[in-house]
Structure formats: structure tokens, C-alpha cells
Design an enzyme around this catalytic site. Structure first.
Site, PDB file in Angstrom:
ATOM      1  N   GLU A 191      27.509  65.235  43.465  1.00 41.36           N
ATOM      2  CA  GLU A 191      26.962  65.465  43.499  1.00 41.36           C
ATOM      3  C   GLU A 191      25.229  66.159  43.517  1.00 41.36           C
ATOM      4  O   GLU A 191      24.303  65.646  44.034  1.00 41.36           O
ATOM      5  CB  GLU A 191      27.482  66.447  45.019  1.00 41.36           C
ATOM      6  N   GLU A 238      37.151  62.814  53.425  1.00 40.45           N
ATOM      7  CA  GLU A 238      37.654  64.601  53.333  1.00 40.45           C
ATOM      8  C   GLU A 238      38.591  64.912  54.176  1.00 40.45           C
ATOM      9  O   GLU A 238      39.862  65.473  54.092  1.00 40.45           O
ATOM     10  CB  GLU A 238      36.417  65.195  53.784  1.00 40.45           C
ATOM     11  N   ARG A 245      29.656  74.497  56.821  1.00 40.54           N
ATOM     12  CA  ARG A 245      30.374  73.912  56.806  1.00 40.54           C
ATOM     13  C   ARG A 245      31.723  74.857  57.706  1.00 40.54           C
ATOM     14  O   ARG A 245      32.684  74.332  57.740  1.00 40.54           O
ATOM     15  CB  ARG A 245      30.764  72.978  56.121  1.00 40.54           C
TER      16      ARG A 245
END
Ligand SMILES: Cc1cc2nc3c(=O)[nH]c(=O)nc-3n(C[C@H](O)[C@H](O)[C@H](O)COP(=O)(O)OP(=O)(O)OC[C@H]3O[C@@H](n4cnc5c(N)ncnc54)[C@H](O)[C@@H]3O)c2cc1C
Ligand code: FES
Ligand code: FES
Length: 1417
Positions: free
Chosen positions: A878, A1345, A956
Site C-alpha cells: 500500500e 479483511e 482502527r
């Protein structure tokens, strides 16, 4: 007078030694490649077989995954006519390991040779159609392993054989189940075996049945009978199964068989899976073995260049002469040690001799009443088969014991490909302290024979007993210049017992932590006459337990103190210190005791189990092994939400290309004109000032073009990258290095090997500075980035005071390596006007473009990033891919040449960062009804040396710290720690798994302390939709929250209550093998945490022939995005899927894309595509009305084109309603919706060793209305297995002494393998919901995920098994008080059992300076 320089004439190695002039060496290699003759006149002596295949032959289907034989991506088939066996042999091998010379005179088959997309081989077709390929990078290797087996066995394969054939292959995406199912469809003992189609009379393959002549020869394993189909016990080698080959030359002719070829097995009946439209497998359709090779005459070979030469002698005499002529030569057999030394340790063996074609070194003979004499360089596989056969023949518990236990050891020795190439001589001479074979040879007193030439040229030979062969670390008594010619393994004598043991991190294809073979000879009364307790992994070499051997001599095995005395002496034999190299002191010592205990029990049972003392001493299950049944998968394929296209379970659109090796990845792009290759100069210090860098020597290496560093950037600011104003990373070090593996500069050459060599010549001087590696040390030293994130709700402090129960604790979560199969790589091509084209393996084309522009000083409009597909990413590409592509861009600009960079697995793992390790502290309270009342937790994340995506990961983790439980009063804080490890980064789940592990770990700890079932607490605290509950980040708990329903359905379908009862019953009867059961729910929020990233663009062109080209911003990583997007476009435009094509992802076509991440790619890009299609449909509406409902799409398009209607539309989407901001008192929702699920797992644990297996996993997910159920199930299974690895066996370790990452390849870092899959693997989706509340594309849910965290269920089930064991050992509260830490490795399992053996093995630091050898970040 100055002394004159003496010029020493060194003879070129390319000039043949005079003493060998009588041998007629050829210098050209000849072999067949996929049926075509290859004549290689000037072979590259330094290249591997893989280098030849990919670079010279241009066949890029075979992949490079690791270069060390540990992943199987490079698997090819080597077929040759074996004179000894008189048959054509097909063997899978690792082409990254074996040298090119190994295929001389053989038939090399690559994935391209067996089939293509147009005409796939049945193996290829089935793996594709069973959904066994996601990113596809592992796939060609898996195809070739299976193909090799089918060829070798002539189609007669069992599930057992298949499982053995695949033990050297890994896959990071699929979770293996679909591959297993595809391969098992060939097995005669599988459900797909089509008994109904058997031809009458086709029941016996060989008319002589078990007496088939082939059974008597060379001892291969007898195949089990299958219902009424009597497959010859010789299986593949049965003369009946020979295939007629090319030019009328039959293998059966070659083998000289005289059997009647009637009564052949009906291949259609055998290999057509019931009900599936797949090709049957018929070996006769396979690539023919080149007829010429059956008459191939071995010839001596010699070739090479100034760097390296190769010899291939054909006889032992030639070998002895070559060795005598070149005393410093390197003998190479399977190259599984030598090549690893070359690649990983830069060993330089400039005279190498390939010995595997010398028949005298590969023969074997059983000497009646004495034992087995094997040629030193027979393959390990062959030795395994011979051992298996001899054990059967001589008796597994009597004379054949030694062979039985040698074979057991060899079955878990590396993977099949390595075993096919490697030799026992290679193992012995390497003298590795963790060799698996050596303890067996030492214990049984095997005799090694060696030979060499004396100065007169006479052959002298000698014998060495393996008993005292080893003298130190990788040192032995073999005389200098001698070759090992044979090994004699004596059979087991009466009253003699021998047994081998091995414990490793992973059961399959893993080097041992401790490996052993124990032999005891008893007299007729059970007194020990003599013994050998040979252990590997306990010292610098395979060692004998001398004190123990002495102590038990003369003792009766029935003496109740026998074990205690042995263990007391083993304790003295192995006094490992706490900081012992390799670590795990307590575990290793305990294993020596456990193995001996098992052995003693084995001996008691075998010697005289009815002896009254034996009865008292024997435990029922002390020698039991954990159950490892062949995995069976089940998917609930009910499709309640099927449309014309969307909702169907289409295979991955690239699957057929992936299985046939036609799919192109970045490094498969053909070489460009004037291309150069870059190798980085990486720092070797964890933290240091860089005093000087001298690269002058590097520039002298041939083919080197130049060097780049920070001075080649347009300005110093261009050196910094990262998403935040602080914690930025540097492309090149700037006077100081902060991590081992930081880029100092890059060397470029036209030749990859020379670039690597030159990079090693760059001299860097450092001044070392203090370094921090672990999150604990960072917390202690307050080494933080300035970026805490906090959410708060209610008054937790009051809750703590006023609640019945209050607990506090600390939870530890370790790092995880992405281990995507395709390492980081890129190709950068400079073009006119300063334009730059970047082909990169990246999840983030836009960021790649942005930083390419920055480091080259051009505007973004002159840079285009193009991505076709990735061989996996999981978040690791990423941002981390940006470093490499940016370096390549600097060089492309400087040298104005195309630049390729591709990291080795070592470099990749060292530099690319991992999943963030977390240290989590909590305080929690519950009321008398066990409802949570308050929580205060601080999550410390190890960010590494730069911020990278750490803020997002922490966000998160903070959001998920309560998982799916309601806490009315809560404070969650996240703090990023700065350390001297590689910058940790995005990884599937992105902090979610860490947060949820806090919730579940804490819940389990609380339940254990309270003595209640964790699910009682869960049930009381699950979020309940529409009751006014909110999450800690103030998001409403609404219709979308389905956890309670999922859990209920899963519970009932898995029959949890019965499972619990079964576990209780089993454990009550079993002392050492314990079962455990656990349940874990998950609730994963879907949306990017940063609002602006929740957008996507698309471009849809309809061409005037009616074909549709779709472009969007998402990257195909293997997750099936292109397949889903194609389906959406087809659905929206009302065309069949075949009409739609997605070529690649390009910043030139769709700009300003978000990274493909956060499980949101389908949602975002799907909506953008739907938006573009909507516009096109609107424009086409009048034409459709004009032409009427019967008009075809092509007619509509043709008419629209002629009516001058634009057939191209952009689409755009931004996720509505979201936009959480930390600190906002009334924030917008953080997530658009939640993907939820539940897992129930049962495991079995050998508490003596820490070995375990997953017996079953039941997974249920709420995936909305799936766009493609098969792809979603693939994501669930793959994520679960990846999560299982994360929570159990994947352990990243750093050297304490220098802060360098130790776990840097498949050898040291273990991801789950084929045989770790849950043996009953059931996946289903939530039923009885309409999902009308979902405003996503077709009401689907992101799935990449969310299921990963469910893998933790395996860890909690193991903890449950540990609880049972501890209760037996007097700990009434079971696992209560044990740390909650991930991964729960076999070492940690064993250390938790609390029995006497582990107490005896315990090693504690002598003082505060004695620390563990490794450190976890
Ligand atoms: C991925 C992987 C997994 C592995 N797993 C295991 C494992 O589970 N257990 C284990 O024990 N090992 C394991 N190994 C180590 C290795 O496979 C073994 O040591 C193997 O037996 C080496 O044999 P080889 O023929 O490949 O040796 P080579 O690499 O060809 O040679 C090794 C050494 O032996 C010498 N040699 C070879 N033949 C002779 C001869 N006839 N006379 C004199 N010297 C000779 C060579 O000169 C060299 O020094 C693994 C290796 C890899 C790459
Ligand atoms: S690349 Fe050869 S085994 Fe991994
Ligand atoms: S499909 Fe196996 S690694 Fe990706």
C-alpha cells in the site's frame, strides 16, 4: 634497490587440469525443455535452472518466490530415464536451487509445457475452476507439483500421496482448501472417484496384483486398495500403467516389463469428478518423454567462465580424479545447502562438481540380516521410499524399526521438491546441528564409507562410524578431499528399540527446533545394555547424551525411577543458558525430556506391555500423535441473491492464465533495451551515524553502470515521504541510519549478479547509537511519535469503583510478515519530455506516481503508473512499494535507461515492514450480571522508525478495541511508538485484529479468573441492534449489526454444545493429548478511516463492436476485484461477462485513485463503474426504445455509434454519511457498515511437545448479498488461515545483539502450509436476512479483511486445551493467569502446561544482564 614485485601466475579455472586431459569432456549442455531440444553452448555457470528458464528460455510462468527452496513457486518437473530403476521418472524440483547442469540429458517440463489457457492440462483446469488460484503467484508451482505426481504415478494417486506431493508448496492467499479439493479430485480415494463409470472388467491394473514384479523392486510404498478397484500395489511402477510415449517408444518397453497390458484402469472412470464439467485426466494425453532420451548416454561435462566452472563426472573414478585435481572444489548434489550458501551467504564456489548423475553413488542394497547399504547421493525421497518398504518388510516394531523411524523423520524433512534433489551425503557432510537424518544415523551407529585418491592415484577408502563422526559446528571427521560413497544403516536387533522425534514451528517442511533419535538395547530382563540418545538442536552439532547413556546403563526400564534418573541426567547433558543462541532454552530442554519420556513409554509397551510394572507405568496416550486427517472443506453454496451475472460463482477471470503461467506480473515484463538492474546498499546498523560511504570499488565491477544516493535527488526535501507532517521516511539515509535495512544507496549494473556483488563492495563506516527494538522498551523509554488518538464515552472511573468485578492486565500482540508471494518489484522506463512510465507491484498507483514525480522533479502528469496484477499484497504494497519504485525513478532519470528492481525475499522481509506489534494495557469492570460496565485501555503500537500508516492502524485498533461488545463507559487510547525496526505498515485488518484481540483476550482472561465460560460473558454483552446502544466512537448500533444472529446460527449448525461435551469426554480419558474448543466473533467496520480516501473513479468505454472496456482505480491483488468489477459492469449494461474486459489499472486512465485497501475496493470502484454504466444506459435508452426489446446489445451500440452518441463515460463515487473526526463531540459515523462473523474451532494439542492441529473450523459470515460467492468464500478461507498463522505460528524475531530481523525467509518464518488447514473446514453465510439496509453495490459487503481475526479462534481453542491440561496438573483455574500473547507458538504452549517435565526444564536468567537471544518487536 626496491624489491621487484613477484607476479604469481594463477592458472585460469577455465583451463582444464592436466591430470584430467584423458577424460573427454563435453562443454555443451543438451536437454529437452517442454519437448524441445535445447543445446546450450555457453551455459551461464552461475545461474540456477530458474535463471535459465526465465531469462534464457523466456518462460516466465515459473516464479521466483524465495530463492531458498522454501516456497515451491519455482517448481518444475524433471523427467529422466532412470537406468537403475529402468523407468522414466518424473520429479518435482525447485528450479531456484538446482543448477542448470542438473537437467543435462533430461526432460525439463515447465508450466507452459503442459497446457495453456486454450487447452489447459486437467490439473490446471481443475485448480482454476475449483477457485484454487487467487493472486496466482504460487499457482504454477503447485500445478507442477501435482503434475509431477500424476506423471510419476501414472495417474494413480491417493489423497495421502497428494498431500505429500504438496508439502513443499505454500500459498498465502487461498487457505489451501480449494487447491486441496482440486487436487483430490484426481485421487482414487476421493469422493470424486467415479465408481459408477468403471468399465466392467476394468478392476485390476496388474494381473499379478500384490505379486506384481514391481513390488519386489526398490521398495516403493504399496498403494491401498480402493473398493473393488485393485490398483497394483506397485502403483505407478506397475508395468501395466506404462504410457505409450513418443515415436512408438513405450515406457513399458523401456522398463523391460513383460506384463500383459490388458485390463487397464479406465482412466475416464478414475479421473472424472462427478457432476463437474471438467476434462478427465488421461496420462496418455500428457507431454511425451523425448524418445532420444531413453537412449541418452551420460557424458562427462566441463564448462564455465573465469568466475566459476562446472564439472559433471559420470563415474566415481572420474569424480575422484576431479576432486584430486581441484582440492578446493565443491561437490554439489541436490544443492539444497550449497545454493542457499551461495544466495544467502554469498559463498563463492568457483569449481563445482555435480555428482547426482553418478549411478554408483545412487544404488542401494538390502543385505539380508544386516541392514541397508545406500549410495551416498541417492535422493532423500528415494531413501524415504526404501525405508518405508523395508520397515514394512522387516517389521516396523522389530528389525525394521530403524527404517520406520528414519522414514518418519524423512517425511517431515523439507518439502517433496527438496527431498527429490537432496542427498543423505549432503546432509551428513553439512553437519548441521539441526539435521533430521543425522540423529538417526548416529543412534543406529551407521557406517559411512569414503574414498579418495592417494598421491599416486590409487583409490583409498575408509569407514567412519556416525557415532563419533561430528566434532564441532559443521565439522566432521571426513578426511580433506574425501568423498562419501555409501552409508550402511544396520537393522534393529532383538530387544533393541529405536525411535525418532522432531519438533518444529510448523509440522511440514520446517527445520527442527529439537530433533532426536533414541536407541536402547535391552537384555532379556529389560535391563539397558547400551543406548544412544542422539539429539539435534541442543548443541553446535548432533550430540549424544553421554551422561544419561551412562546413567541408565544396567537399569531396568521397569524401575519406577528410570525416567527420573534419565531426566536428571538429560538436565545435566543439556544445561542451556537463558541467552543460548537460537533461544527457547526452556522449550528445547523440555523437549529432550518429553522425547525421552515418549521413548520410554514406547519401549515399555514394545518390550513387554503385560509386565505388571509396565502396566503401572504406561500411560494410554504418551506415544499418541495429534490427529492429522486429510482436510475436507464445505461451503454453503445456496445462492439466494443471484442476478443474471452478479451473484454467480464465476472463477477468477485470470485463473486460467495463472494456472498456465501466462499471467504477467511486474518482473515478467520482458527485458527492455539497455535495461539496468539495481541492488540496494542497506545499512547494517539499527541506529548509527554514517561516517563515510565509499563506493569506488563497486564501480569497478564489470557491467556496473553507476550508483545513486541522496545527492541524486532534485533537493533534500524530495528525500522525505509519508502521509503526515511528522515521522516521515527517507528514500536515502541522510547522515544517520535508523534501522538495519535502510537504503544508503543503490548500485546499478546490466547484470543482476554483478549488481549484487558490487553492492557488497560498498564500504560504509558507522558510529553506533543506542537502538530500541521492542514496544516494551519504547514505552519504558517514552519513545513515541507525537500522535495519540483517544475515544471516550461515559465515566469509566466511576464504573470501576461501583462495579462488582474489576480486573486489569496486559496483552501482547506480535508482528506478522506479509509474505505476499511476489516480492516488491518495479520497472521504470524514461521517455521523451521527461515522461516516466512506472510498472510497479503496488496497491497504490497514485502514491507511486506522486513520489516518482517528487524524486525526479517532474509534474505528476508526466508520470504514469501501470499495474496489471499483483502476486499478493495484503497491505504490504500500500505504501512500502513506493520506496523501491521511487529509487528506480531516480536512476531512470540519472542514467536515462530503463531500470528494473526486484527484491530478494531476504531484502523484502528486511525492509518492507510488518503488521504492527501492540502492547495493550487494560482495566475493565463488570456488574454482578457479568455485563461490562467500564473499560480503560491504552494500545501502544510499534510503528517502526517512521510513521508510514501507523496513525490509520492505531485509529482502527482503537475503533475495534471493544469488538462487538457494548461498553457504556469507555476510554480507548492509541499511542504510536518509535523504534529502530523497519516501518510497520498496513496489513490485512489494519489494526482491527489488534484491537479485537484486546477485547477477546481480555474477555477470556476475565472469564478464566471468574471461572465462567467466556461465551456466557459474550452473550450478555453483544451489541443489540436498535436499542439505543452506541459504539465507543458514537456510531449507532443499527439494523446492520447482526452478530447475535450469526453466532446463534453458527452455534446451532456446528452443534457447539455437543462439541463441548465431546471435548470434555475426550480429555477425561486422555492425559497428554488434549482437545480444546473456542468461539470468537468479529465485527469489522468497512470504510477508509480518512474521509477523502472514500472515493473512486471509473471509465467505461463501449466500442462500436459492442465490446466493453472498463477501467477503475482498484488494483487486482488476487482478491478477485477485476472479476467482481467485470460482473458489475456486465450486470449494469445487460451484457454477458465475456463482453467486458479490464486490462490494467493506470493513473493515465483513472486519476487520483485511493489505494486498494480497507476492504472497500469493490464497494468504491463497483459504485463508480455502476455510475458510469448508468450514464451510458441513460444515453442508450432512446436507442433501446427505438430498436425494441429484441435488439441485441451490439445492434444498440452500432446504432448509437452511428447516431453520434458518446459511448464513453466516467463514473464517480464517494461514500456518503461517513467522516469520523477524533475529538468531535458529535462525530459522523466512522464506518459505512460492518462485516461480521463468528468462528468455532476445535484443536488437538500434544502437551508433551506443543504440537497441535486444528480438527475443525466452522465459520459463518454476514457478507450481505455477495457479488461472487466463490470469490468471497475464497477470501474468508484465505483470511482465516492467514489469521490462524498470525495467532499461532508466525513469529517475527530480531537479533538482540544487533537489532537485525532474523526471520527473513520461508526457512525461518513459517506461514501455515497445506497440512495446517482445519481438517473439517466449513464456511457459510448468514441466512434469513434481506440486507435492504445496505446501500452498497448490489447490497454486497467488503470481505477481504474482516475474516482474518477469526483465525484467533484457533489460538483460543489451544488455550482451552491448555486449560484442561493445567487442571490435570493441579491448576484449578486452568489457564487463568497465563499471559494472553500472540502468537501462541508451540514453545509457548509447551511452557504453559505446568507438568513436572517443563518445571524441570525451566531456565531463568542468571542475572538481569542475561537476556533472550532474540527479541520480539
Ligand atoms: C528449504 C530447505 C529445507 C530443508 N529442510 C531440512 C530438514 O527438514 N531437515 C534437514 O535435515 N535438512 C533440511 N535441509 C537441509 C538440506 O536439504 C540437507 O542438508 C540435504 O540433505 C543436503 O543435501 P544436498 O544433496 O542438497 O547437499 P548439497 O547442497 O549438494 O551439498 C551439501 C554439502 O555436502 C557435500 N557433499 C554432497 N555430497 C557429497 C559426497 N558424496 N561426498 C562428500 N561431500 C558431499 C557438499 O560438498 C556440500 O558441502 C533443508 C534445506 C532447504 C533448502
Ligand atoms: S522460489 Fe524456489 S522454492 Fe521458493
Ligand atoms: S494464490 Fe497462492 S499465493 Fe496467491
Amino acid at each position: 634497490m626496491a624489491p621487484s614485485a613477484t607476479i604469481i601466475e594463477t592458472e585460469s579455472i577455465t583451463v582444464l587440469h592436466d591430470d584430467l586431459s584423458h577424460i573427454r569432456f563435453a562443454s555443451t549442455l543438451q536437454f529437452y525443455l517442454n519437448g524441445e531440444l535445447q543445446t546450450v553452448r555457453d551455459p551461464d555457470p552461475e545461474g540456477t535452472l530458474l535463471d535459465y528458464i526465465r531469462s534464457e528460455a523466456g518462460l516466465t510462468g515459473t516464479k521466483l518466490g524465495c530463492s531458498e527452496g522454501g516456497c515451491g513457486a519455482c517448481t518444475i518437473t524433471v523427467a529422466h530415464y532412470d537406468e537403475i530403476k529402468n523407468k522414466i521418472t518424473y520429479e518435482a524440483m525447485n528450479s531456484c536451487i538446482i543448477p542448470l547442469i542438473a537437467v543435462e540429458g533430461k526432460h525439463l517440463i515447465t508450466v507452459e509445457g503442459i497446457g495453456s489457457t486454450n487447452n489447459p492440462h486437467p490439473v490446471q483446469e481443475r485448480i482454476a475452476k475449483y477457485h484454487g488460484s487467487q493472486c496466482g503467484f504460487c499457482t504454477p508451482g503447485i500445478v507442477m507439483s501435482m503434475y509431477s505426481l500424476l506423471r510419476e504415478k501414472n495417474g494413480h494417486v491417493s489423497k495421502e500421496l497428494i498431500s505429500e506431493a504438496l508439502d513443499g508448496n505454500l500459498c498465502r492467499c487461498t487457505g489451501y482448501m480449494p487447491i486441496i479439493q482440486a487436487c483430490n479430485s484426481f485421487a482414487y480415494d476421493s469422493d470424486n472417484y467415479n465408481k459408477a463409470q468403471l468399465k466392467p472388467g476394468s478392476v485390476t491394473a496388474c494381473s499379478k496384483g500384490a505379486d506384481c514384479c514391481q513390488n519386489k523392486k526398490n521398495g516403493a510404498k504399496a498403494e491401498p486398495e480402493v473398493e473393488k478397484v485393485e490398483v497394483c500395489a506397485r502403483g505407478d511402477s506397475c508395468c501395466k500403467n506404462k504410457t505409450i510415449e513418443a515415436n512408438g517408444v513405450a515406457e513399458s518397453e523401456a522398463s523391460g516389463s513383460t506384463h500383459d497390458p490388458s485390463n487397464e484402469i479406465d482412466v475416464n472412470a478414475l479421473f472424472t469428478p462427478n457432476g463437474l464439467p471438467l476434462k478427465p485426466y488421461n496420462p496418455k494425453d500428457d507431454l511425451v518423454f523425448p524418445a532420444k532420451l531413453t537412449n541418452y548416454k551420460l557424458k562427462p561435462i566441463f564448462y564455465g567462465n573465469e568466475h566459476k566452472v562446472w564439472f559433471r563426472p559420470t563415474t566415481k573414478q572420474e569424480l575422484l580424479e576431479i576432486v584430486a585435481s581441484y582440492p578446493q572444489c565443491k561437490i554439489v548434489s541436490g544443492a539444497s545447502e550449497v545454493q542457499v550458501e551461495i544466495k544467502m551467504k554469498a559463498a563463492d564456489y568457483n569449481v563445482s562438481i555435480f555428482v547426482n548423475d553418478i549411478a554408483e553413488l545412487r544404488t542401494w542394497e538390502y543385505i539380508e540380516g544386516k541392514g541397508l547399504l545406500v549410495g551416498a547421493n541417492i535422493s532423500v525421497s528415494e531413501l524415504e521410499y526404501i525405508g518405508e518398504d523395508l520397515a514394512e518388510k522387516l517389521g516396523k516394531h522389530t528389525k525394521g524399526q530403524v527404517f520406520e523411524h528414519m522414514t518418519t523423520q524423512l517425511k517431515y524433512f523439507a518439502g517433496r521438491q527438496i527431498r527429490n534433489a537432496a542427498s543423505p551425503a549432503g546432509n551428513i557432510v553439512t553437519a548441521s546441528p539441526i539435521s533430521d537424518l543425522n540423529p538417526v544415523l548416529v543412534a543406529c551407529g551407521a557406517i559411512v564409507t569414503y574414498e579418495q585418491l592417494d598421491p599416486t592415484g590409487k583409490v583409498i577408502s575408509g569407514e567412519l562410524n556416525m557415532n563419533d563422526f561430528f566434532i564441532g559446528y559443521r565439522k566432521h571427521r571426513l578426511p580433506q578431499g574425501a568423498i562419501v560413497t555409501s552409508i550402511f544403516i544396520p537393522e534393529t536387533r532383538p530387544n533393541e528399540f529405536i525411535h525418532s522425534y522432531k519438533q518444529s514451528k510448523r509440522k511440514d517442511d520446517d527445520i527442527a527446533i529439537v530433533t532426536a533419535c533414541i536407541r536402547v538395547k535391552l537384555d532379556s530382563e529389560g535391563l539397558v545394555e547400551d543406548s544412544t540418545l542422539a539429539y539435534g538442536g541442543m548443541a553446535a552439532m548432533t550430540v549424544q547424551s553421554k551422561q544419561t547413556q551412562e546413567a541408565i546403563k544396567g537399569m531396568s526400564i521397569f524401575d519406577p525411577s528410570f525416567l527420573e534418573i534419565a531426566v536428571d541426567n538429560l538436565d545435566k547433558d543439556y544445561p542451556l543458558g537463558f541467552g543460548v543462541p537460537g533461544g527457547m532454552a526452556t522449550y528445547r530442554r523440555t523437549l529432550t525430556f518429553s522425547f525421552f519420556y515418549k521413548f520410554w513409554q514406547y519401549m515399555l509397551a514394545g518390550f513387554n506391555s503385560s509386565h505388571p510394572s509396565a502396566k503401572a507405568l504406561l500411560e494410554v496416550d504418551s506415544n499418541a500423535k495429534v490427529t492429522r486427517n486429510k482436510p475436507e472443506g464445505w461451503r454453503d453454496l445456496e445462492t439466494p441473491f443471484e442476478y443474471e451475472v452478479v451473484g454467480k460463482s464465476n472463477p477468477h477471470l485470470s485463473a486460467m492464465k495463472q494456472v498456465s503461467g501466462e499471467a504477467v506480473y511486474t518482473d515478467d515484463i520482458p527485458p527492455q533495451h539497455k535495461e539496468i538492474f539495481g541492488v540496494q546498499v542497506l545499512s547494517t546498523k539499527a541506529h548509527a551515524k554514517v561516517l563515510s560511504v565509499d563506493y569506488t570499488d563497486a564501480l569497478t565491477v564489470e557491467t556496473v553502470v553507476g550508483y545513486i544516493d541522496i545527492d541524486d535527488l532534485p533537493n533534500k526535501e524530495a528525500n522525505l515521504w509519508g502521509p503526515l507532517p511528522f515521522g516521515k521516511e527517507q528514500f536515502f539515509s541522510d547522515g544517520e541510519v535508523f534501522v538495519v535495512g535502510q537504503t544508503i544507496g543503490v548500485v546499478f549494473a546490466t547484470n543482476k549478479e554483478r549488481a549484487a556483488e558490487a553492492s557488497r563492495l560498498v564500504r560504509v563506516e558507522y558510529e553506533e547509537l543506542p537502538a530500541i527494538i521492542s514496544v516494551e522498551d519504547a514505552v519504558a523509554q517514552e519513545s513515541f511519535f507525537p500522535d495519540s488518538r483517544i475515544t471516550e464515552l461515559g465515566d469509566w472511573e466511576s464504573a470501576f469503583k461501583n462495579s462488582k468485578h474489576f480486573f486489569e492486565g496486559t496483552i501482547r500482540f506480535g508482528a506478522q510478515e506479509h509474505f505476499y508471494f511476489e516480492t516488491q518489484g518495479c520497472l521504470v522506463i524514461p521517455e521523451e519530455d521527461g515522461e516516466i512510465k512506472v510498472y510497479a507491484s503496488t496497491q497504490n498507483p497514485t502514491e507511486t506516481q506522486e513520489y516518482a514525480a517528487q524524486v525526479t522533479g517532474v509534474a505528476a502528469h508526466k508520470v504514469v503508473t501501470r499495474v496489471k496484477r499483483l502476486g499478493g499484497g495484503f497491505g504490504g504494497k500500500e505504501t512500502r512499494s513506493v520506496q523501491l519504485s521511487s529509487l528506480a525513478c531516480v536512476a531512470a532519470k540519472k542514467f536515462n535507461r530503463p531500470v528494473r528492481m526486484s527484491l530478494s525475499r531476504y531484502e523484502d522481509m528486511l525492509t518492507s515492514g510488518q503488521r504492527h506489534p501492540f502492547l495493550m494495557k487494560y482495566r475493565v469492570s463488570l456488574d454482578e450480571d457479568l455485563k461490562f460496565t467500564g473499560l480503560d485501555t491504552t494500545l501502544y503500537a510499534n510503528g517502526g522508525w517512521s510513521m508510514d500508516l501507523t496513525r490509520g492502524v492505531i485509529d482502527r485498533a482503537v475503533f475495534h478495541a471493544c469488538n462487538c461488545y457494548y461498553f457504556p463507559n469507555v476510554r480507548v487510547a492509541g499511542i504510536p511508538c518509535k523504534t529502530n525496526t523497519a516501518s510497520n505498515t498496513a496489513y490485512r485488518g489494519f489494526g482491527g485484529p489488534q484491537g479485537m484481540y484486546l477485547a477477546e483476550g481480555m474477555l477470556v482472561e476475565v472469564a478464566e479468573k471468574l471461572g465462567v465460560d467466556p461465551d456466557v460473558i459474550r452473550q450478555k454483552n453483544y451489541f443489540t441492534a436498535n436499542t439505543g446502544q452506541i459504539t465507543p466512537y458514537k456510531q449507532k448500533v443499527d439494523d446492520d449489526i447482526s452478530v447475535r444472529d450469526i453466532v446463534k446460527q453458527n452455534w446451532e449448525e456446528a452443534n457447539y454444545d455437543q462439541l463441548r461435551k465431546d471435548v470434555e469426554d475426550f480429555n477425561a480419558k486422555s492425559k497428554w493429548i488434549k482437545r480444546g474448543l473456542a468461539h470468537v466473533p468479529t465485527m469489522f467496520g468497512v470504510s477508509f478511516g480518512v474521509k477523502f480516501l472514500n472515493q473512486a473513479g471509473a471509465l467505461v468505454h463501449i466500442y462500436h463492436d459492442g465490446s466493453v472496456l472498463v477501467s477503475h482505480g482498484g488494483v487486482e491483488i488476487g482478491q478477485g476485484l477485476y472479476t467482481k468489477m467485470t460482473m458489475i459492469a456486465a450486470q449494469e449494461l445487460g451484457v454477458p461477462i465475456e463482453k467486458v474486459f479490464i486490462s490494467e489499472t493506470s493513473t493515465q486512465v483513472v486519476p487520483n485513485t485511493s489505494a486498494t485497501a480497507a476492504s472497500a475496493a469493490s464497494d468504491l470502484n463497483g459504485m463508480a463503474i455502476a455510475n458510469a454504466c448508468e450514464k451510458l444506459n441513460e444515453r442508450l435508452k432512446p436507442i433501446r426504445e427505438q430498436l425494441g426489446p429484441d435488439a441485441t446489445f451490439d445492434e444498440v451500440i452500432s446504432t448509437a455509434y452511428h447516431e453520434r452518441i458518446s459511448l464513453s463515460a466516467t463514473g464517480f463515487y464517494k461514500t456518503p454519511d461517513i467522516g469520523y473526526l477524533f475529538g468531535d463531540p458529535d462525530p459522523a459515523p466512522a464506518f459505512f457498515y460492518f462485516t461480521q462473523g463468528s468462528a468455532i474451532c476445535q484443536v488437538e494439542v500434544d502437551t508433551l511437545t506443543g504440537d497441535w492441529s486444528c480438527l475443525e473450523a466452522h465459520i459463518k459470515m454476514d457478507i450481505g448479498r455477495p457479488i461472487n460467492q466463490a470469490i468471497d468464500y475464497g477470501q474468508i478461507e484465505g483470511a482465516f488461515v492467514q489469521g490462524m498463522g498470525l495467532f499461532t505460528m508466525e513469529q517475527s524475531l530480531w537479533f538482540r545483539h544487533n537489532g537485525a530481523l532474523f526471520t527473513r525467509g520461508p526457512g525461518n518464518y513459517k506461514i501455515p502450509g497445506f497440512r495446517d488447514v482445519p481438517q473439517k473446514f466449513r464456511v457459510s453465510m448468514l441466512k434469513d436476512r434481506d440486507f435492504k439496509h445496505l446501500k452498497t453495490i448490489k447490497s454486497s459487503k467488503g470481505i477481504g479483511e474482516p475474516p482474518l481475526f477469526l483465525g484467533s479462534c484457533v489460538q483460543f481453542a489451544i488455550r482451552n486445551a491448555i486449560s484442561y491440561a493445567r487442571r490435570d496438573n493441579g491448576y484449578v483455574k486452568g489457564a487463568a493467569g497465563l499471559p494472553v500473547q500472540s502468537p501462541l507458538t508451540s514453545e509457548r504452549i509447551r511452557a504453559s502446561i505446568g507438568d513436572m517435565l517443563v518445571k524441570k526444564g525451566l531456565v531463568v536468567p542468571k542475572n538481569e544482564n542475561e537476556r533472550d537471544f532474540f527479541i520480539e518487536a
